[in-house]
Design a protein around this motif. Structure first.
Motif, PDB file in Angstrom:
ATOM      1  N   ASP A 124      -0.371  -4.414  -3.483  1.00  0.00           N
ATOM      2  CA  ASP A 124       1.375  -3.265  -2.979  1.00  0.00           C
ATOM      3  C   ASP A 124       1.718  -3.287  -4.822  1.00  0.00           C
ATOM      4  O   ASP A 124       2.938  -3.234  -5.146  1.00  0.00           O
ATOM      5  CB  ASP A 124       2.611  -4.676  -2.659  1.00  0.00           C
ATOM      6  N   GLU A 125       1.189  -3.007  -4.758  1.00  0.00           N
ATOM      7  CA  GLU A 125       1.055  -2.580  -7.169  1.00  0.00           C
ATOM      8  C   GLU A 125       2.010  -1.873  -7.102  1.00  0.00           C
ATOM      9  O   GLU A 125       3.312  -2.255  -8.031  1.00  0.00           O
ATOM     10  CB  GLU A 125      -0.110  -2.347  -8.073  1.00  0.00           C
ATOM     11  N   GLN A 314      -6.828  -7.537 -12.866  1.00  0.00           N
ATOM     12  CA  GLN A 314      -5.646  -8.731 -12.390  1.00  0.00           C
ATOM     13  C   GLN A 314      -5.404  -9.196 -13.482  1.00  0.00           C
ATOM     14  O   GLN A 314      -3.671  -9.396 -13.058  1.00  0.00           O
ATOM     15  CB  GLN A 314      -6.694  -9.049 -11.933  1.00  0.00           C
ATOM     16  N   MET A 317      -1.857  -7.058 -13.958  1.00  0.00           N
ATOM     17  CA  MET A 317      -0.654  -7.107 -13.073  1.00  0.00           C
ATOM     18  C   MET A 317      -0.185  -8.522 -13.418  1.00  0.00           C
ATOM     19  O   MET A 317       1.395  -8.646 -12.935  1.00  0.00           O
ATOM     20  CB  MET A 317      -1.822  -7.094 -11.356  1.00  0.00           C
ATOM     21  N   VAL A 321       4.035  -9.312 -13.764  1.00  0.00           N
ATOM     22  CA  VAL A 321       4.607  -9.616 -12.713  1.00  0.00           C
ATOM     23  C   VAL A 321       5.208 -11.147 -13.117  1.00  0.00           C
ATOM     24  O   VAL A 321       6.916 -10.971 -12.905  1.00  0.00           O
ATOM     25  CB  VAL A 321       4.064 -10.296 -11.443  1.00  0.00           C
ATOM     26  N   VAL A 341       5.036  -9.291  -0.087  1.00  0.00           N
ATOM     27  CA  VAL A 341       4.397  -8.438  -1.337  1.00  0.00           C
ATOM     28  C   VAL A 341       2.814  -9.312  -1.453  1.00  0.00           C
ATOM     29  O   VAL A 341       2.342 -10.374  -2.081  1.00  0.00           O
ATOM     30  CB  VAL A 341       4.954  -8.356  -2.404  1.00  0.00           C
ATOM     31  N   ARG A 342       1.287  -8.727  -1.765  1.00  0.00           N
ATOM     32  CA  ARG A 342       0.338  -9.288  -2.042  1.00  0.00           C
ATOM     33  C   ARG A 342      -0.725  -7.863  -2.269  1.00  0.00           C
ATOM     34  O   ARG A 342      -0.509  -6.453  -2.678  1.00  0.00           O
ATOM     35  CB  ARG A 342      -0.471  -9.309  -1.091  1.00  0.00           C
ATOM     36  N   LEU A 343      -0.800  -8.383  -4.473  1.00  0.00           N
ATOM     37  CA  LEU A 343      -1.083  -7.376  -4.885  1.00  0.00           C
ATOM     38  C   LEU A 343      -2.532  -7.942  -5.252  1.00  0.00           C
ATOM     39  O   LEU A 343      -3.297  -9.288  -5.188  1.00  0.00           O
ATOM     40  CB  LEU A 343      -0.553  -7.978  -6.317  1.00  0.00           C
TER      41      LEU A 343
END
Length: 436
Positions: A124-125, A314, A317, A321, A341-343
């Protein structure tokens, strides 16, 4: 990723002799036992051995390698080192060592033209960039899991095996799940060869491999006190994922079809996709259990958005966040419509993802801040007579009434050249041991 090679490496690493140790009582620091009593206080020795092994692997000549990969040898040495550091309670150094191992592994894969063993999926980036982030809520992770668990029969949570912080969260979550009717705690970490340690009222070195780490010992001691039914399900077989699911079926659901179960595992064992009925050879333990039981587990991932970086994507991201949402405690990101949300991971694989702040060393205790905020441990001064006059010394803390084969509940390395750390302990009375 199931980290099967990691288990093999650690089994070799942790098979050692038992030297003598000096015991001290908390009250008055009197000796609890005669000097002839022996404890398993070899962790500093193991750390030094793994440090020496890393230097040896780095210095190998081409002739000594005999065609073998230097990167492979060095990566394996970093893996040894990271887990040795974890077992003495140095999480920051363990993260650094494992990140080095991951980076070397990726470099080897690139040279061989292989796909990365730890792919970073987009997930969900797009939801955390630009204006879209305005619609994201930051929710307390424990509260959100408990809300979902009230209508679920199986809750699954994963961990990074060298990150004790994940076990502190699992301990906190277990207390809340027990309050709403969950009764079985099944852990990958428990030894598959000996059920007897699970019957003890304390954590011993015979209970398993990862339970040797102090935070894991605290987690299981807390579960024992809360009267959880402890279940081992590990299956060191060629069809490991399926056999782990079969063990859960045999030990729990065939006897208690309505059981409410908290399953704790490493990395990708909790993945629900691909489904076992379509790709059985590639399906992980959670997918296999769903097929066998007909129960859809609610699975929570906590390794991708922790300060361990399997790729540059990673890491970037994670930083984004932290910058956008100011994460201050274990949290869940969710849209206002209720989507979690899953990243860095496919949406079908897990149901929820935990985002951690990057905990720093506390300026007062000189220990990781999560030991107080998540584990809710209290700082305590190391008894002055245990402090080294020069060099370094590893301080072991045990619960006062635990037998001699108990696993320590805290370990702290004291270096006379560095600020003096404090012990971080749960409520109770304690005894101590030292290793130079």
């Amino acid at each position: 990723m199931n980290h099967r090679p990691l288990r093999t490496v650690l089994l070799c690493l942790l098979a050692t002799a038992i030297p003598a140790s000096i015991l001290h009582a908390q009250e008055g620091h009197d000796k609890l036992a005669a000097p002839s009593i022996k404890l398993k206080t070899t962790r500093l020795k193991k750390l030094r051995e793994t440090e020496a092994y890393l230097l040896e692997m780095k210095s190998l000549t081409d002739a000594e390698l005999k065609g073998r990969s230097r990167e492979f040898k060095v990566a394996g040495a970093f893996l040894h080192l990271g887990n040795s550091l974890s077992l003495i309670g140095d999480q920051e150094a363990a993260i650094e060592a494992i990140n080095s191992q991951i980076q070397l592994s990726h470099e080897m894969e690139k040279k061989q033209g292989l796909a990365p063993s730890l792919p970073y999926e987009m997930g969900d980036e797009t939801l955390v960039s630009g204006a879209e982030s305005e619609n994201i809520l930051v929710l307390d992770a424990i509260s959100e899991i408990v809300k979902q668990a009230k209508n679920r029969q199986i809750i699954m949570l994963n961990e990074a095996h060298h990150l004790p912080m994940h076990r502190a969260f699992a301990m906190k979550l277990a207390k809340e799940l027990k309050r709403i009717g969950f009764t079985y705690l099944a852990c990958e970490a428990f030894s598959p060869w000996d059920e007897k340690p699970l019957a003890k009222k304390y954590v011993s070195d015979a209970m398993g491999l990862y339970t040797l780490e102090p935070m894991f010992a605290n987690f299981i001691n807390s579960a024992i006190e809360d009267d959880w039914k402890l279940i081992s399900y590990e299956a060191p077989t060629a069809t490991r994922e399926l056999d782990m699911a079969k063990n859960l079926m045999e030990k729990i659901f065939k006897k208690d079809p309505n059981a409410k179960v908290f399953v704790y595992a490493g990395y990708g064992h909790i993945y629900k996709h691909p489904e076992a009925n379509s790709k059985p050879k590639h399906a992980m333990m959670a997918a296999q259990l769903k097929m066998l039981s007909g129960i859809d587990p609610f699975v929570i991932e906590q390794t991708q958005m922790s300060p361990i970086f399997q790729s540059k994507q990673q890491q970037d991201m994670y930083k984004k966040v932290q910058s956008r949402f100011k994460i201050t405690k274990p949290s869940v990101l969710a849209t206002k419509s209720g989507h979690y949300v899953r990243l860095g991971i496919q949406q079908k694989v897990v149901d929820m993802q935990i985002v951690y702040p990057h905990y720093r060393l506390d300026k007062v205790t000189h220990r990781e801040a999560w030991l107080e905020s998540i584990a809710e441990f209290k700082p305590k001064d190391i008894p002055i007579n245990l402090l080294p006059k020069n060099g370094v010394r590893l301080i072991y803390a045990y619960r006062q009434d635990d037998p001699l084969d108990a696993t320590p509940i805290d370990l702290v390395l004291v270096d006379v050249k560095k600020p003096l750390p404090k012990l971080m302990l749960p409520a109770g009375q304690f005894r101590f041991a030292t290793e130079d």
